[in-house]
Motif scaffolding. Structure first.
Motif, PDB file in Angstrom:
ATOM      1  N   TYR A 375      16.218   4.434   5.758  1.00  0.00           N
ATOM      2  CA  TYR A 375      16.690   5.210   7.212  1.00  0.00           C
ATOM      3  C   TYR A 375      17.464   6.372   6.861  1.00  0.00           C
ATOM      4  O   TYR A 375      17.632   7.262   7.719  1.00  0.00           O
ATOM      5  CB  TYR A 375      17.730   3.932   8.005  1.00  0.00           C
ATOM      6  CG  TYR A 375      17.077   2.895   8.358  1.00  0.00           C
ATOM      7  CD1 TYR A 375      16.130   2.762   9.488  1.00  0.00           C
ATOM      8  CD2 TYR A 375      17.295   1.640   7.906  1.00  0.00           C
ATOM      9  CE1 TYR A 375      15.247   1.838   9.576  1.00  0.00           C
ATOM     10  CE2 TYR A 375      16.484   0.392   8.139  1.00  0.00           C
ATOM     11  CZ  TYR A 375      15.678   0.585   8.985  1.00  0.00           C
ATOM     12  OH  TYR A 375      15.088  -0.706   9.685  1.00  0.00           O
ATOM     13  N   GLN A 381      11.777   9.613   6.592  1.00  0.00           N
ATOM     14  CA  GLN A 381      11.956   9.948   7.790  1.00  0.00           C
ATOM     15  C   GLN A 381      10.851  11.253   7.842  1.00  0.00           C
ATOM     16  O   GLN A 381      10.253  11.209   9.115  1.00  0.00           O
ATOM     17  CB  GLN A 381      13.257  10.496   8.024  1.00  0.00           C
ATOM     18  CG  GLN A 381      14.241   9.732   7.899  1.00  0.00           C
ATOM     19  CD  GLN A 381      14.266   8.515   9.089  1.00  0.00           C
ATOM     20  OE1 GLN A 381      14.307   9.239  10.234  1.00  0.00           O
ATOM     21  NE2 GLN A 381      14.182   7.372   8.767  1.00  0.00           N
ATOM     22  N   TRP A 384       7.780   9.279   9.184  1.00  0.00           N
ATOM     23  CA  TRP A 384       7.919   8.719  10.632  1.00  0.00           C
ATOM     24  C   TRP A 384       7.945   9.557  11.618  1.00  0.00           C
ATOM     25  O   TRP A 384       7.618   9.285  12.605  1.00  0.00           O
ATOM     26  CB  TRP A 384       9.354   7.891  10.468  1.00  0.00           C
ATOM     27  CG  TRP A 384       9.500   6.643   9.538  1.00  0.00           C
ATOM     28  CD1 TRP A 384       8.393   6.312   8.477  1.00  0.00           C
ATOM     29  CD2 TRP A 384      10.438   5.909   9.404  1.00  0.00           C
ATOM     30  NE1 TRP A 384       8.965   5.440   8.101  1.00  0.00           N
ATOM     31  CE2 TRP A 384      10.292   5.056   8.276  1.00  0.00           C
ATOM     32  CE3 TRP A 384      11.701   5.832   9.975  1.00  0.00           C
ATOM     33  CZ2 TRP A 384      11.155   4.104   7.900  1.00  0.00           C
ATOM     34  CZ3 TRP A 384      12.592   4.822   9.634  1.00  0.00           C
ATOM     35  CH2 TRP A 384      12.195   3.944   8.594  1.00  0.00           C
ATOM     36  N   THR A 385       8.578  10.735  11.432  1.00  0.00           N
ATOM     37  CA  THR A 385       8.899  11.653  12.544  1.00  0.00           C
ATOM     38  C   THR A 385       7.347  12.246  13.167  1.00  0.00           C
ATOM     39  O   THR A 385       6.502  12.494  12.553  1.00  0.00           O
ATOM     40  CB  THR A 385       9.479  12.938  12.121  1.00  0.00           C
ATOM     41  OG1 THR A 385      10.738  12.338  11.340  1.00  0.00           O
ATOM     42  CG2 THR A 385       9.899  13.724  13.219  1.00  0.00           C
ATOM     43  N   ASN A 406      13.827   9.232  15.690  1.00  0.00           N
ATOM     44  CA  ASN A 406      14.535   9.113  14.450  1.00  0.00           C
ATOM     45  C   ASN A 406      15.076  10.548  14.291  1.00  0.00           C
ATOM     46  O   ASN A 406      14.746  11.626  15.083  1.00  0.00           O
ATOM     47  CB  ASN A 406      13.622   8.693  13.366  1.00  0.00           C
ATOM     48  CG  ASN A 406      12.490   9.389  13.463  1.00  0.00           C
ATOM     49  OD1 ASN A 406      11.503   9.440  14.125  1.00  0.00           O
ATOM     50  ND2 ASN A 406      12.250  10.546  12.271  1.00  0.00           N
ATOM     51  N   ASN A 407      15.839  10.487  13.266  1.00  0.00           N
ATOM     52  CA  ASN A 407      16.519  11.726  12.814  1.00  0.00           C
ATOM     53  C   ASN A 407      15.400  12.830  12.302  1.00  0.00           C
ATOM     54  O   ASN A 407      14.387  12.524  11.873  1.00  0.00           O
ATOM     55  CB  ASN A 407      17.714  11.309  11.789  1.00  0.00           C
ATOM     56  CG  ASN A 407      18.701  10.588  12.375  1.00  0.00           C
ATOM     57  OD1 ASN A 407      18.908  10.569  13.698  1.00  0.00           O
ATOM     58  ND2 ASN A 407      19.512   9.995  11.383  1.00  0.00           N
ATOM     59  N   LYS A 890       6.561   5.358  15.554  1.00  0.00           N
ATOM     60  CA  LYS A 890       6.765   6.321  14.600  1.00  0.00           C
ATOM     61  C   LYS A 890       5.307   7.265  14.453  1.00  0.00           C
ATOM     62  O   LYS A 890       4.203   6.672  14.965  1.00  0.00           O
ATOM     63  CB  LYS A 890       6.974   5.693  13.134  1.00  0.00           C
ATOM     64  CG  LYS A 890       8.228   4.791  13.387  1.00  0.00           C
ATOM     65  CD  LYS A 890       9.409   5.426  13.610  1.00  0.00           C
ATOM     66  CE  LYS A 890      10.578   4.481  13.605  1.00  0.00           C
ATOM     67  NZ  LYS A 890      11.792   5.204  13.899  1.00  0.00           N
TER      68      LYS A 890
END
Length: 1013
Positions: A375, A381, A384-385, A406-407, A890
């Motif tokens: 995370y 990330q 995932w993004t 997500n960030n 994601k």
């Protein structure tokens, strides 16, 4: 730092000012070996004086002499010394003959040296030039693939270290080897530059490692750094290497339109909503969108510079070196800058007493980018993004990934630059050597190791959205100090009586280890770097904690050697260690070993053989310990404070025991049996080494289960056992008798691991991943940390298949499954898919590992290729939990997009369907995650050219070589992650091979030069 620079400049000025001897005439010549090939590094001195020189890379030399009756003394390690009268001759052609006895005296063993032909244990030697081929400052990375049975894993992160395993994982606890540098035992060799190593030996079996007793269970790596040499002129060496790096592999992800299409299939949003219309628009537009990996990965760089100064007389020899390394990683925000300084000096007081000192200083400055937590890692990330989200909003601020929730990875990577570590380390080693008699040598060695680490992790304020913000800045500061010392005193005795050769060594050693750490956190700290310290914090809240500890070790050891006529060899070793880590009554461990060898080549029936040049059989048994399996005072109960209770209406502070004690905790030990053969053919053009070993770990420290009502954590007890057994083989061929010289070599290691007992523990689950659960299991009868999950049988492709997947009563085994979902196997046939159906899905332990190298030389040109690889190991690709997921929240891999099942668009798809909510729980840990991670990698290819003598003379050099090199040029593998070489997640041996998104390996293209003058 300025004082250090001034000292360095002064030191160079002094060495350059050494005046030359006035001579009457000049002689010159060349030195060659038994094959007629040029022989560099040969000492040519005027007999009876310290005046002399050494032959250059082409075997050439030049020397000034005064008179015709001068006698030259010619010597080189491994060759028979010669004396030559100069007379009126001005040019000399000298041929050296091999002295096999002398050649073998360079093998280093514990607390001494031995002829190679007399070694009865498993000892592998790594050549110095092999450690400087790879573009790295990490000696362990350079060691990868060089020794059979030694497995090295590392990531592409320049700030991360390497994990070294000698003959496999020997325990569920710490399996790191012991390093001994110039007689100083230690666990970390990050203070050594590869260019500073003179020799490296890897001790693998108990007969070789038992002399290190309680710290030798996981193997011992002996390192001797470069020393000064007797020569009339100071020698300077300069090595430089610089290059660029790029990711050798990336994971192909779905683009914006493909991601939107999967979102529509999953029915994430109701038809007619704004979100649905936006997805539909993007899906029909063939948009690429944001490539987040491309945003985070960059072209990195590598620089490595080394300067060495070597010289000395009969009375005093010195070696000084300094290295500078700058490694800019391929992931933005990751880098390493390192500075090494090392000085060695040996002073001979008289014929029987000398004093030596080794002093090394290392400074490192590196990034602390978090790559271990899925995370918090910008790299995970980035996978995932969603690709629909841009990096920046139109106003230049960071955008929020509202589709994948997500960030922003670019924002995360940008803020990682504020997390740094500064390490300073000084290692000093001082030795006094006295030759009491012709046969007796006394040695006293004292070393200190001081390390100071400062870490600053600054978290600035930011606002991207209500879900992605930090309203108050935070600063974490760590101060870590470690101080270790060791004092060794030992005596070596050798005696020959006729054909009988005796050797004995006896000694004692004391070691002390300590650490002192403090951590503090402040809030609302200014962004200005000059104000980024705790005292500038505006917030009223602080948090601070500290830890400290110490332990000591006292040891007595002895070794006896006997050989008869260089044919029959016996060695016995014994060590007793007492550690403060254990309670009285269990503090002492006793570690014996015995080994024998037979030099068959020395027998009459083989002595005259022109085919067999060496043949030796070896066998040994011994017991060694693993002190690292237990922490300081682990035998005591752990008490937790700062617990508050209300007693009679008053708040009082209390303490409770949170871990149970075990005063019977003792050494974890390993018994090893080893059989080996060393052979050479055709004057050692072909050399072969083969070993078979069995390693039984006893009294393994394992947490013992206790009932929940006890209210405390399990105590550690000595109930576990484990076995590693395997085979190692190495072969080399060299051809140096022709104009085109070449060599080829290969090694292979096969290791079988098995847990043989865990006591009442039954099994230990490991490799925990948030939302996924445990991924490995360790239990009796199986290899350590095998992957534990469900078996699958493809996907359901029709309603008929769903209807057939039922229990004995006709009830569905997977009632929530639909067409396109994963079919899980009911292994035990009880009509329910549950934990009882989980099974062994494979292991990260390879069937075998190996390497292969080829070297060529022709008229100054040289080329080397080095391959490494493994076969039969699996890796759990945990990223599939998020990026090959039926939910498709994601972003997903291109592989999932292309192969997902769809009754109309892709009825032949092999991966589960897209479905919101994943009602069948397709994500549960199964063989879908476990992949074959076998690989073959071209670790290094290098092409070099050494300029001839005429060019070197014009440049006032002894040697001048330039080269081009490529590291990690290609990797052949079926693994779909970044790289198949995966170590232990979180450094936990029970999570080996668990890949959460390992830092990608880089391909490094570099140019370099080696100069001696």
């Amino acid at each position: 730092m300025q004082i250090l620079k001034n000292f360095f400049l002064l030191f160079i000025a002094i060495t350059f000012s050494i005046s030359a001897y006035a001579q009457e005439r000049t002689i010159k010549g060349s030195v060659s070996d038994e094959t007629g090939s040029p022989l560099p590094g040969v000492n040519i001195t005027i007999k009876g004086t310290t005046i002399g020189t050494i032959s250059d890379f082409d075997g050439k030399f030049q020397l000034n002499v005064k008179t015709n009756d001068t006698v030259l003394a010619i010597s080189s390690i491994g060759y028979i010394s010669q004396n030559i009268n100069v007379g009126t001759q001005t040019e000399f052609k000298i041929n050296m003959e091999v002295d096999l006895e002398e050649l073998e005296e360079v093998v280093v063993i514990g607390y001494g040296t031995a002829k190679k032909s007399d070694v009865t244990g498993s000892v592998s030697t790594v050549k110095t030039d092999e450690l400087t081929v790879i573009a790295t400052e990490d000696v362990n990375k350079a060691l990868q693939g060089r020794v059979p049975g030694v497995q090295v894993t590392n990531s592409g992160n320049p700030a991360s270290g390497s994990k070294v395993r000698v003959r496999g994982i020997g325990t569920i606890n710490n399996s790191d080897p012991l390093y001994v540098v110039d007689g100083f035992p230690m666990q970390d060799i990050s203070h050594i530059a590869p260019q500073d190593i003179e020799s490296m030996e890897v001790l693998k079996d108990a007969s070789a490692t038992a002399v290190y007793g309680s710290r030798g269970a996981n193997g011992v790596i002996l390192i001797a750094t470069k020393k000064g040499k007797v020569q009339d002129k100071v020698t300077y060496t300069f090595n430089a290497q610089t290059g660029v790096k790029q990711a050798s592999n990336t994971i192909e992800m779905a683009n914006a339109s493909e991601y939107a299409q999967m979102g529509l299939e999953a029915n994430r949003f109701a038809e007619g909503t704004d979100e649905y219309e936006q997805l539909k628009y993007v899906a029909n537009g063939n948009y690429k969108g944001t490539d987040w990996q491309d945003e985070l990965l960059r072209e990195g760089s590598f620089q490595n510079y080394n300067l060495g100064i070597n010289g000395g007389s009969e009375k005093n020899q010195f070696n000084f070196s300094t290295s500078y390394v700058k490694d800019e990683g391929i992931l933005k925000g990751t880098d390493l800058e390192k500075f090494f300084v090392k000085f060695n000096n040996t002073h001979k007081f008289n014929d029987w007493l000398n004093f030596g000192q080794n002093i090394a200083y290392t400074h490192a400055n590196y990034s602390l980018t978090n790559l271990n937590d899925v995370y918090s890692s910008p790299l995970t990330q980035a996978l995932w993004t969603d690709p629909i989200t841009p990096v920046y909003n139109p106003d230049g601020s960071y955008a929020r990934a509202t589709w994948s929730y997500n960030n922003n990875p670019a924002r995360m990577a940008e803020q990682e630059q504020y997390k740094r570590s500064w390490d300073n380390r000084i290692v000093g080693n001082f030795s006094l050597n006295a030759k009491a008699t012709k046969d007796l040598t006394l040695t006293s060695n004292f070393g200190v190791d001081y390390r100071n680490q400062q870490q600053k992790m600054y978290y600035p304020e930011f606002f991207v959205s209500n879900e992605e913000q930090r309203m108050t800045s935070q600063l974490d500061e760590h101060r870590n100090n470690k101080f270790d010392w060791v004092w060794s005193n030992y005596a070596n005795y050798t005696k020959s009586i006729g054909n009988h050769n005796f050797g004995a060594m006896v000694g004692m050693e004391m070691q002390y280890f300590s650490y002192n750490n403090i951590m503090a956190t402040g809030y609302d700290v200014p962004f200005n770097e000059n104000m980024r310290y705790l005292g500038a914090a505006k917030g009223a809240d602080y948090f601070a904690t500290s830890s400290q500890g110490a332990n000591s070790l006292q040891s007595y050891f002895a070794r006896a050697n006997y050989s008869y006529d260089n044919k029959y060899l016996l060695t016995a070793t014994f060590r007793a260690d007492g550690s403060s880590k254990f309670a009285e009554g269990n503090r002492w461990g006793f570690f014996p070993s015995f080994s024998a060898g037979w030099n068959i080549k020395e027998e009459d029936f083989l002595q005259t053989s022109e085919i067999v040049s060496q043949l030796k059989l070896r066998a040994g048994w011994g017991e060694v310990g693993n002190q690292s399996s237990a922490g300081n005072n682990d035998y005591l109960s752990t008490v937790t404070n700062n617990l508050r209770y209300v007693v009679d209406g008053n708040v009082v502070e209390g303490r409770i025991p949170t871990t149970m004690s075990n005063p019977d905790l003792r050494w974890e030990s390993a018994q090893m049996t080893n059989f080996g053969v060393d052979a050479g053919f055709l004057n050692d053009k072909i050399t072969v080494s083969a070993e078979y070993f069995i390693k039984d770990t006893k009294d393994m420290v394992v947490p013992q289960p206790v009932p929940d009502y006890v209210g405390a954590n399990s105590p550690n007890v000595n109930v576990g056992t484990m076995q590693n057994k395997g085979f190692e083989f190495a072969i080399n061929y060299r051809n140096v008798e022709h104009e085109v010289k070449w060599n080829v070599g290969a090694n292979i290691a096969v290791i079988d691991n098995k847990i043989t007992d865990l006591g009442e523990t039954g099994h230990i689950d490991g490799g925990y991943i948030d939302k996924l659960g445990y991924t490995t299991r360790t239990e009796e009868g199986q290899e350590i940390a095998y992957f534990y999950g469900y078996k699958t049988d493809g996907i359901f492709r029709s309603q008929e298949e769903l209807d057939a997947h039922v229990d004995a009563d006709g009830n569905p085994l997977q009632p929530n499954a639909g067409i396109g979902d994963v079919k899980f196997v009911d292994l035990n046939g009880d009509g329910t898919i549950d934990d009882e159906d989980k099974t062994n899905l494979g292991s990260a332990i390879p069937t075998f590992t190996g390497s292969f190298n080829i070297g060529l030389e022709y008229k100054g040109f040289d080329m080397n290729l080095f391959f490494t690889g493994s076969y039969g190991n699996e890796v759990a690709n945990i990223q599939k939990f998020w990026i090959e997921d039926s939910n498709v929240q994601k972003n997903q891999t291109k592989n999932y997009y292309d192969n997902r099942f769809h009754p109309e668009n892709n009825p032949e798809g092999t991966l589960p369907r897209v479905v919101s909510g994943d009602p069948n729980n397709n994500r549960r840990f199964s063989d879908r995650y476990v992949e074959d991670a076998s690989y073959l990698r071209l670790q290094n290819v290098q092409l070099g050219y050494s300029f001839n003598e005429n060019v070197c003379k014009k440049l006032h050099m002894q040697r001048f070589r330039v080269y081009a090199s490529v590291d990690n040029l290609f990797t052949l593998t079926n693994y779909s992650g970044y790289d198949p070489e995966v170590g232990d997640h979180y450094g936990d041996p029970l999570a080996q091979g668990v890949d959460i998104g390992n830092y990608p390996k880089s391909t490094t293209y570099s140019l370099g030069l080696n100069v001696t003058f």
